[in-house]
Design an enzyme around this catalytic site. Structure first.
Site, PDB file in Angstrom:
ATOM      1  N   LEU A 119      -4.486 -16.841  19.389  1.00  0.00           N
ATOM      2  CA  LEU A 119      -4.351 -16.198  18.078  1.00  0.00           C
ATOM      3  C   LEU A 119      -3.769 -14.801  18.259  1.00  0.00           C
ATOM      4  O   LEU A 119      -4.386 -13.945  18.895  1.00  0.00           O
ATOM      5  CB  LEU A 119      -5.715 -16.107  17.393  1.00  0.00           C
ATOM      6  CG  LEU A 119      -6.554 -17.397  17.360  1.00  0.00           C
ATOM      7  CD1 LEU A 119      -7.838 -17.180  16.557  1.00  0.00           C
ATOM      8  CD2 LEU A 119      -5.744 -18.547  16.773  1.00  0.00           C
ATOM      9  N   ARG A 150      -6.137  -0.959  13.937  1.00  0.00           N
ATOM     10  CA  ARG A 150      -6.803   0.152  14.634  1.00  0.00           C
ATOM     11  C   ARG A 150      -5.954   0.763  15.751  1.00  0.00           C
ATOM     12  O   ARG A 150      -6.311   1.782  16.319  1.00  0.00           O
ATOM     13  CB  ARG A 150      -8.158  -0.339  15.185  1.00  0.00           C
ATOM     14  CG  ARG A 150      -9.188  -0.554  14.100  1.00  0.00           C
ATOM     15  CD  ARG A 150     -10.399  -1.335  14.592  1.00  0.00           C
ATOM     16  NE  ARG A 150     -10.175  -2.784  14.559  1.00  0.00           N
ATOM     17  CZ  ARG A 150     -11.053  -3.699  14.973  1.00  0.00           C
ATOM     18  NH1 ARG A 150     -12.212  -3.311  15.482  1.00  0.00           N
ATOM     19  NH2 ARG A 150     -10.781  -4.988  14.910  1.00  0.00           N
ATOM     20  N   GLY A 165      -5.482 -13.345  21.338  1.00  0.00           N
ATOM     21  CA  GLY A 165      -4.340 -12.699  21.984  1.00  0.00           C
ATOM     22  C   GLY A 165      -4.627 -11.273  22.396  1.00  0.00           C
ATOM     23  O   GLY A 165      -3.829 -10.647  23.099  1.00  0.00           O
ATOM     24  N   ASP A 166      -5.779 -10.740  21.991  1.00  0.00           N
ATOM     25  CA  ASP A 166      -6.101  -9.344  22.320  1.00  0.00           C
ATOM     26  C   ASP A 166      -7.241  -9.233  23.329  1.00  0.00           C
ATOM     27  O   ASP A 166      -7.904  -8.206  23.402  1.00  0.00           O
ATOM     28  CB  ASP A 166      -6.399  -8.545  21.039  1.00  0.00           C
ATOM     29  CG  ASP A 166      -7.671  -8.996  20.340  1.00  0.00           C
ATOM     30  OD1 ASP A 166      -8.197 -10.075  20.686  1.00  0.00           O
ATOM     31  OD2 ASP A 166      -8.144  -8.266  19.449  1.00  0.00           O
ATOM     32  N   GLY A 218     -18.587  -9.668  16.941  1.00  0.00           N
ATOM     33  CA  GLY A 218     -19.488 -10.647  16.336  1.00  0.00           C
ATOM     34  C   GLY A 218     -20.684 -10.847  17.261  1.00  0.00           C
ATOM     35  O   GLY A 218     -20.509 -10.972  18.475  1.00  0.00           O
ATOM     36  N   GLU A 227     -20.647 -11.368  12.113  1.00  0.00           N
ATOM     37  CA  GLU A 227     -19.708 -10.263  12.303  1.00  0.00           C
ATOM     38  C   GLU A 227     -20.407  -8.928  12.040  1.00  0.00           C
ATOM     39  O   GLU A 227     -21.302  -8.840  11.197  1.00  0.00           O
ATOM     40  CB  GLU A 227     -18.503 -10.417  11.363  1.00  0.00           C
ATOM     41  CG  GLU A 227     -17.612 -11.593  11.696  1.00  0.00           C
ATOM     42  CD  GLU A 227     -17.135 -11.597  13.138  1.00  0.00           C
ATOM     43  OE1 GLU A 227     -16.511 -10.624  13.570  1.00  0.00           O
ATOM     44  OE2 GLU A 227     -17.409 -12.587  13.841  1.00  0.00           O
ATOM     45  N   ASN A 261      26.640   9.564  60.361  1.00  0.00           N
ATOM     46  CA  ASN A 261      25.865  10.740  59.969  1.00  0.00           C
ATOM     47  C   ASN A 261      26.529  11.404  58.767  1.00  0.00           C
ATOM     48  O   ASN A 261      27.697  11.775  58.823  1.00  0.00           O
ATOM     49  CB  ASN A 261      25.766  11.740  61.130  1.00  0.00           C
ATOM     50  CG  ASN A 261      24.786  12.845  60.787  1.00  0.00           C
ATOM     51  OD1 ASN A 261      23.577  12.674  60.850  1.00  0.00           O
ATOM     52  ND2 ASN A 261      25.313  13.988  60.350  1.00  0.00           N
ATOM     53  N   ALA A 310      24.740  17.518  55.192  1.00  0.00           N
ATOM     54  CA  ALA A 310      24.077  18.037  53.988  1.00  0.00           C
ATOM     55  C   ALA A 310      25.091  18.308  52.884  1.00  0.00           C
ATOM     56  O   ALA A 310      26.189  18.792  53.138  1.00  0.00           O
ATOM     57  CB  ALA A 310      23.341  19.329  54.343  1.00  0.00           C
TER      58      ALA A 310
HETATM   59  C1  UD1 Z   1     -13.093 -11.422  16.552  1.00  0.00           C
HETATM   60  C2  UD1 Z   1     -14.277 -12.301  16.153  1.00  0.00           C
HETATM   61  C3  UD1 Z   1     -15.567 -11.686  16.714  1.00  0.00           C
HETATM   62  C4  UD1 Z   1     -15.433 -11.503  18.220  1.00  0.00           C
HETATM   63  C5  UD1 Z   1     -14.174 -10.737  18.597  1.00  0.00           C
HETATM   64  C6  UD1 Z   1     -13.961 -10.814  20.086  1.00  0.00           C
HETATM   65  C7  UD1 Z   1     -13.676 -13.249  14.005  1.00  0.00           C
HETATM   66  C8  UD1 Z   1     -13.881 -13.213  12.543  1.00  0.00           C
HETATM   67  N1  UD1 Z   1     -14.349 -12.364  14.726  1.00  0.00           N
HETATM   68  O1  UD1 Z   1     -13.260 -10.170  15.918  1.00  0.00           O
HETATM   69  O2  UD1 Z   1     -16.670 -12.539  16.438  1.00  0.00           O
HETATM   70  O3  UD1 Z   1     -16.591 -10.828  18.701  1.00  0.00           O
HETATM   71  O4  UD1 Z   1     -12.999 -11.309  17.974  1.00  0.00           O
HETATM   72  O5  UD1 Z   1     -12.889 -10.043  20.517  1.00  0.00           O
HETATM   73  O6  UD1 Z   1     -12.944 -14.095  14.495  1.00  0.00           O
HETATM   74  N2  UD1 Z   1      -5.718 -12.981  14.279  1.00  0.00           N
HETATM   75  C9  UD1 Z   1      -4.774 -13.844  13.745  1.00  0.00           C
HETATM   76  N3  UD1 Z   1      -4.723 -14.010  12.391  1.00  0.00           N
HETATM   77  C10 UD1 Z   1      -5.587 -13.377  11.547  1.00  0.00           C
HETATM   78  C11 UD1 Z   1      -6.558 -12.510  12.098  1.00  0.00           C
HETATM   79  C12 UD1 Z   1      -6.587 -12.341  13.465  1.00  0.00           C
HETATM   80  O7  UD1 Z   1      -3.990 -14.427  14.468  1.00  0.00           O
HETATM   81  O8  UD1 Z   1      -5.482 -13.593  10.328  1.00  0.00           O
HETATM   82  C13 UD1 Z   1      -5.738 -12.781  15.736  1.00  0.00           C
HETATM   83  C14 UD1 Z   1      -5.502 -11.328  16.110  1.00  0.00           C
HETATM   84  O9  UD1 Z   1      -4.124 -11.081  16.336  1.00  0.00           O
HETATM   85  C15 UD1 Z   1      -6.331 -11.159  17.390  1.00  0.00           C
HETATM   86  C16 UD1 Z   1      -7.420 -12.223  17.264  1.00  0.00           C
HETATM   87  O10 UD1 Z   1      -7.010 -13.103  16.235  1.00  0.00           O
HETATM   88  O11 UD1 Z   1      -5.553 -11.409  18.550  1.00  0.00           O
HETATM   89  C17 UD1 Z   1      -8.769 -11.616  16.894  1.00  0.00           C
HETATM   90  O12 UD1 Z   1      -8.631 -10.928  15.681  1.00  0.00           O
HETATM   91  P1  UD1 Z   1      -9.301  -9.523  15.391  1.00  0.00           P
HETATM   92  O13 UD1 Z   1      -8.959  -9.091  14.033  1.00  0.00           O
HETATM   93  O14 UD1 Z   1      -9.027  -8.605  16.518  1.00  0.00           O
HETATM   94  O15 UD1 Z   1     -10.853  -9.954  15.411  1.00  0.00           O
HETATM   95  P2  UD1 Z   1     -12.092  -9.052  15.788  1.00  0.00           P
HETATM   96  O16 UD1 Z   1     -12.442  -8.180  14.643  1.00  0.00           O
HETATM   97  O17 UD1 Z   1     -11.904  -8.405  17.085  1.00  0.00           O
HETATM   98 CA    CA Z   2     -10.192  -8.109  18.420  1.00  0.00          CA
END
Ligand code: UD1
Ligand code: CA
Length: 457
Positions: free
Chosen positions: A9, A16, A103-104, A141, A156, A378, A381
């Site tokens: 994802l 942020r 993905g993060d 979460g 969450e 050589n 300089a």
């Molecule tokens: C999420 C989880 C949380 C967990 C945490 C771990 C949910 C609701 N919460 O929170 O329980 O502890 O990750 O790191 O899932 N993304 C999409 N589409 C969207 C929203 C997000 O692709 O509509 C992707 C983001 O790019 C990201 C990942 O999903 O790579 C997680 O999304 P993020 O918004 O960072 O979730 P957290 O608040 O960290």
């Molecule tokens: Ca996250």
């Protein structure tokens, strides 16, 4: 064999980060955050890797051009549950299990993922999620367990009570789901929560209702942290760095001050090589055995043989350096530089797209560009290859055994024949025959009593 497909994802903006760039393209150890996740997934040899993109989708897809990825588009970022829903049509032909990764979460290790896969399959669950315990769980979460220790729900932060917020066991955002159950659960996710988002973790409650969920707790919380802001990015960078340096030390490389050096994931360094403090070894660096890299060196895309000394403050990018050579201090080797066995490039020299033959020396204050220098030459300089006429670049050829005096200019294209000598101060614009002395110096004149005469005027 049960099939395994991976879904990453990566559609979120990453609010942020306060950035114009999609979060997953921010770099960690010279690669985008999401590339690290893809790398970990690839090590499991899945049938397919799907990546959900949305914010900055084009930029993300451009970065990955040529890599075997199936793209899923999420038009609006309505939450992680919605992101998975967008992938459902592309998962129709897949069987077995789906590994969902965020993905993060770039420090995730494939060994941990393999443990999760094994545990899921041994336990025969429909959903297995990975948790860890964080010193500071803010923003994540929380895993809520019952008195029997079994998971009850994932809540969450923004929906959590004060009591739930004290729980330090968190959802890592890594899940393994039986594909046979996925669509049924995901289509039932609603958005009745504090953020009005479709939360993927809501499938946990559904799986509990259907009797099949397990939470695998892993103690390596540093590998499971998400990157939501730049402080977390910096922390991940230092975890990554410590991991890589420790791996190299275990293979026999000395880091005098490990905490001060930065090393890319693909660096290869031979035994008994010593890396002094504050070195930065970027991507595609291979260093042989028994080398010494002095303090404050920056190396990138280079191949270095064994027994090479690179002295302090040298900058090497796109160069090949053969064994027993020495470089620096304060040397700059640019792309296309080839230093042959036992050659030397000393202080304040810049070398670009040039070969320095075996045993040859460019010891002080020189610019050598587009040159082919033979063996045992050589270079004095302050020698400059005048390789650029404002329109084109031209080549300088210096054959074996040549001696170039100090403060000379080689006006390219020019060839200096074998064993020739260029007197100090010469500007060579014509080829010099083998064995000749070339000199362009104007005769030195003396005007007597200059000092006395000046006093009278
Ligand atoms: C999420 C989880 C949380 C967990 C945490 C771990 C949910 C609701 N919460 O929170 O329980 O502890 O990750 O790191 O899932 N993304 C999409 N589409 C969207 C929203 C997000 O692709 O509509 C992707 C983001 O790019 C990201 C990942 O999903 O790579 C997680 O999304 P993020 O918004 O960072 O979730 P957290 O608040 O960290
Ligand atoms: Ca996250």
């Amino acid at each position: 064999m049960v099939g395994l497909t991976v879904l990453i994802l990566a559609a979120g903006q990453g609010t942020r980060m306060c950035s114009d760039r999609p979060k997953v393209l921010h770099e960690l150890a010279w690669s985008p955050i999401v590339q690290h996740v893809v790398n970990a997934a690839q090590r499991l040899n899945p049938e397919k890797i799907l990546v959900v993109t949305g914010y900055g989708a084009q930029q993300v897809q451009e970065y990955f051009a040529g890599q075997a990825i199936t793209w899923v588009h999420q038009e609006r970022q309505l939450g992680t549950g919605d992101a998975v829903r967008c992938a459902l049509p592309l998962l129709q032909d897949c069987t077995g299990d789906l590994l969902i990764l965020a993905g993060d979460v770039p420090l995730i290790r494939s060994e941990i993922l393999q443990l999760l896969v094994n545990a899921h399959r041994q336990g025969g669950e429909r959903l297995t999620l990975l948790s860890t315990t964080l010193p500071d769980p803010t923003g994540y979460g929380r895993i809520v367990r019952g008195a029997d220790g079994r998971v009850r729900a994932v809540v969450e932060e923004r929906d959590a009570s004060a009591v739930v917020r004290t729980i330090r066991e968190i959802n890592s955002g890594v899940y393994l789901v039986a594909l046979s159950c996925l669509a049924g659960w995901v289509n039932r996710i609603g958005n009745n929560n504090a953020q009005r988002e479709y939360y993927l973790p809501d499938i946990v409650a559904m799986a509990i209702g259907e009797g099949g969920v397990a939470v695998i707790h892993h103690e390596d919380y540093e590998s499971l942290g998400g990157i939501n802001d730049r402080s977390q990015l910096a922390r991940a960078e230092s975890v990554f760095r410590a991991r890589k340096v420790a791996e190299l030390m275990a293979k026999g490389v000395t880091f005098t001050d490990p905490g001060s050096c930065w090393v890319a994931a693909d660096a290869e360094i031979g035994r008994d090589t010593i890396i002094a403090p504050h070195c930065v070894l970027g991507p595609s660096v291979a260093i042989g055995a028994n080398c010494q890299i002095g303090p404050f060196c920056c190396l990138e895309k280079c191949q270095i043989g064994s027994d090479v000394h690179i002295e302090a403050f040298s900058h090497v990018n796109g160069a090949e350096i053969a064994g027993q050579s020495s470089v620096g201090p304060f040397a700059r080797l640019r792309p296309g530089t080839v230093l042959e066995q036992g050659s030397k490039v000393g202080n304040f020299c810049e070398i670009k797209k040039s070969r320095i033959g075996a045993g040859s020396k460019v010891s002080h204050l020189s610019y050598i560009g587009d040159a082919d220098i033979g063996r045992k030459v050589n270079i004095g300089a302050g020698t400059i290859t005048c390789n650029y006429d404002g329109v084109n670049k031209h080549k300088t050829v210096i054959e074996d055994g040549v001696f170039i005096g100090s403060d000379t200019q080689l006006i390219a294209p020019v060839r200096i024949g074998k064993n020739a000598v260029l007197a100090a101060g010469t500007s060579a614009s014509k080829d010099v025959p083998e064995g000749a002395l070339a000199i362009t110096r104007s005769p030195q004149k003396h005007i007597p009593d200059w000092h006395e005469r000046k006093k009278k005027t």
